[in-house]
Scaffold this motif. Structure first.
Motif, PDB file in Angstrom:
ATOM      1  N   ALA A 221       0.764  -1.439   0.431  1.00  0.00           N
ATOM      2  CA  ALA A 221       0.315  -0.307   0.168  1.00  0.00           C
ATOM      3  C   ALA A 221       1.361   1.301   0.039  1.00  0.00           C
ATOM      4  O   ALA A 221       1.710   1.086   0.999  1.00  0.00           O
ATOM      5  N   LEU A 222       0.917   2.371  -0.725  1.00  0.00           N
ATOM      6  CA  LEU A 222       1.191   3.733  -0.841  1.00  0.00           C
ATOM      7  C   LEU A 222       0.450   4.674   0.119  1.00  0.00           C
ATOM      8  O   LEU A 222      -1.108   4.569  -0.668  1.00  0.00           O
ATOM      9  N   LEU A 223       0.975   5.249   1.386  1.00  0.00           N
ATOM     10  CA  LEU A 223       0.044   5.887   1.228  1.00  0.00           C
ATOM     11  C   LEU A 223       0.322   7.121   1.620  1.00  0.00           C
ATOM     12  O   LEU A 223       1.483   7.934   1.995  1.00  0.00           O
ATOM     13  N   ASP A 224      -0.269   8.842   0.949  1.00  0.00           N
ATOM     14  CA  ASP A 224       0.247   9.992   1.161  1.00  0.00           C
ATOM     15  C   ASP A 224       1.523  10.148   0.968  1.00  0.00           C
ATOM     16  O   ASP A 224       2.587  10.707   0.825  1.00  0.00           O
ATOM     17  N   HIS A 225       1.551   9.457   0.106  1.00  0.00           N
ATOM     18  CA  HIS A 225       2.599   9.447  -1.174  1.00  0.00           C
ATOM     19  C   HIS A 225       3.083   9.934  -2.535  1.00  0.00           C
ATOM     20  O   HIS A 225       4.302   9.651  -2.801  1.00  0.00           O
ATOM     21  N   ALA A 226       1.828  10.822  -2.931  1.00  0.00           N
ATOM     22  CA  ALA A 226       1.972  11.700  -3.705  1.00  0.00           C
ATOM     23  C   ALA A 226       3.414  13.044  -3.882  1.00  0.00           C
ATOM     24  O   ALA A 226       4.247  13.035  -4.656  1.00  0.00           O
ATOM     25  N   LYS A 227       3.873  13.274  -2.943  1.00  0.00           N
ATOM     26  CA  LYS A 227       4.762  13.782  -2.113  1.00  0.00           C
ATOM     27  C   LYS A 227       6.078  14.100  -1.706  1.00  0.00           C
ATOM     28  O   LYS A 227       6.660  14.711  -1.260  1.00  0.00           O
ATOM     29  N   HIS A 243      -4.779  12.934  -0.692  1.00  0.00           N
ATOM     30  CA  HIS A 243      -5.581  13.773  -0.621  1.00  0.00           C
ATOM     31  C   HIS A 243      -4.174  14.342  -1.677  1.00  0.00           C
ATOM     32  O   HIS A 243      -5.408  15.703  -1.350  1.00  0.00           O
ATOM     33  N   TYR A 244      -3.116  13.631  -2.257  1.00  0.00           N
ATOM     34  CA  TYR A 244      -2.471  14.483  -3.283  1.00  0.00           C
ATOM     35  C   TYR A 244      -3.001  13.503  -4.122  1.00  0.00           C
ATOM     36  O   TYR A 244      -2.790  12.523  -4.712  1.00  0.00           O
ATOM     37  N   GLU A 245      -3.176  14.399  -5.462  1.00  0.00           N
ATOM     38  CA  GLU A 245      -3.367  13.856  -7.079  1.00  0.00           C
ATOM     39  C   GLU A 245      -2.199  13.382  -7.184  1.00  0.00           C
ATOM     40  O   GLU A 245      -0.943  14.106  -7.156  1.00  0.00           O
ATOM     41  N   HIS A 246      -2.181  12.116  -8.122  1.00  0.00           N
ATOM     42  CA  HIS A 246      -0.711  11.579  -8.543  1.00  0.00           C
ATOM     43  C   HIS A 246      -0.590  11.877 -10.201  1.00  0.00           C
ATOM     44  O   HIS A 246      -1.387  11.962 -10.774  1.00  0.00           O
ATOM     45  N   GLU A 247       0.800  12.332 -10.205  1.00  0.00           N
ATOM     46  CA  GLU A 247       1.082  12.183 -11.340  1.00  0.00           C
ATOM     47  C   GLU A 247       1.218  11.099 -12.957  1.00  0.00           C
ATOM     48  O   GLU A 247       0.859  11.611 -13.298  1.00  0.00           O
ATOM     49  N   HIS A 248       0.950  10.629 -11.840  1.00  0.00           N
ATOM     50  CA  HIS A 248       0.818   9.008 -13.003  1.00  0.00           C
ATOM     51  C   HIS A 248      -0.385   8.087 -12.232  1.00  0.00           C
ATOM     52  O   HIS A 248      -0.643   8.250 -11.331  1.00  0.00           O
ATOM     53  N   GLU A 249      -0.967   7.672 -13.373  1.00  0.00           N
ATOM     54  CA  GLU A 249      -1.768   6.557 -13.243  1.00  0.00           C
ATOM     55  C   GLU A 249      -1.194   5.293 -13.056  1.00  0.00           C
ATOM     56  O   GLU A 249       0.885   4.590 -13.063  1.00  0.00           O
TER      57      GLU A 249
END
Length: 317
Positions: A221-227, A243-249
């Protein structure tokens, strides 16, 4: 005990009257439809025939504490508010509008509260949709966790902050409630002294990425990982919550990405609630602190979801 008057007893007024009468409130009803008035009297309701737009109506309800003006005729409602306020400001007046323009007019005339049934229905529908979606997503999340045969890795972003750590602790608790062992895995260092104290005081165990082989985990699981500052395209996962959008699908079994809230801890709190999971003090305190840290004690970008999550957590923390 407060006394009530309902001016206009169509479907909305009748629903309100039923609720008030069920609570043994003293309710007086005025309506322009004589047939409706007779039907209300047949139900032992105190109802009288009157055109609510006439000045005399204000005097007829002058002894009532709360006036609910609920007819579908907005012009009549406006006249009723105006006449009632001409006699004074002592009564609490609730008036029905049909759109934002009429709502503004009723407010200017002196209504204390203005309601728009269409907006109320829409809001109710959206809340029902949100509840249904959360139930569905919680079931999905549980199914992915349940497919874990050995162990789950809950990966947080590099040098994790309280929101990241707290949400990971919550997902770990959800997994453990389903008899799945989970490790919270971090990269880098827990650098800030405050974050180290946060982990130590709450007894949250984290595992350094350097000391493990991720291939030994069959669910990641990746949590709070976009930043995180790490190349997302290289990250593999079965679960993503952020709670942040991810740059990649990401081709994952489960994803819940909500930029509409200010903390991943808020999202995990909603799952804790939906799954009816008993919260221990440590996880509750961590989640509450995670929300407070992300919103700067509710002073930055705080959403209603953040506030309701915090209110839920507070008694457990």
């Amino acid at each position: 005990m407060s006394t009530y008057a309902i001016l206009g007893c169509g479907s909305v007024g009748y629903a309100v009257a039923e609720e008030l009468v069920a609570e043994d409130k003293n309710v007086f009803i005025l309506d322009v439809d004589e047939g409706r008035v007779e039907a209300l009297r047949d139900q032992d309701l105190d109802a009288r025939h009157a055109n609510i737009s006439e000045e005399s109506v204000a005097e007829a309800v002058a002894d009532r504490d709360v006036i609910l003006i609920l007819s579908s005729d907005v012009d009549a409602n406006a006249a009723a508010v105006e006449h009632i306020r001409a006699l004074g400001d002592d009564q609490f007046v609730i008036a029905r509008a049909s759109d934002p323009v009429s709502a503004d007019e009723l407010t200017e005339l002196g209504a204390d509260v203005v309601i728009n049934p269409s907006a109320v229905i829409a809001d109710s529908a959206l809340r029902a949709l949100e509840t249904g979606e959360l139930e569905y997503k919680a079931r999905q999340l549980g199914e992915v966790i349940d497919r874990t045969e050995h162990r789950m890795a809950v990966r947080v972003h590099r040098s994790p902050d309280p929101d990241s750590i707290a949400s990971a602790a919550a997902l770990q608790a959800i997994a453990q409630s389903r008899d799945v062992e989970a490790d919270i895995v971090y990269d880098g260092e827990i650098g800030h002294q405050e974050n180290r104290a946060f982990v130590n005081l709450l007894g949250i165990e984290l595992v350094s990425r350097d000391g493990i082989d991720l291939s030994e985990y069959d669910t990641i699981a990746l949590l709070d990982h976009a930043k995180s500052g790490e190349p997302e395209a290289e990250q593999t996962a079965d679960i993503i919550v952020d709670h942040y959008e991810h740059e990649h699908e990401h081709d994952v079994e489960f994803a819940d990405i909500r930029p509409s809230v200010s903390a991943t801890s808020t999202i995990l709190t909603k799952y804790i609630q939906e799954l009816d999971l008993g919260l221990d003090q440590g996880v509750a305190t961590a989640l509450l602190y995670g929300i407070r840290a992300e919103t700067l004690d509710f002073k930055r970008d705080t959403t209603p979801a953040d506030l309701t999550a915090a209110a839920y957590l507070y008694p457990f923390a």
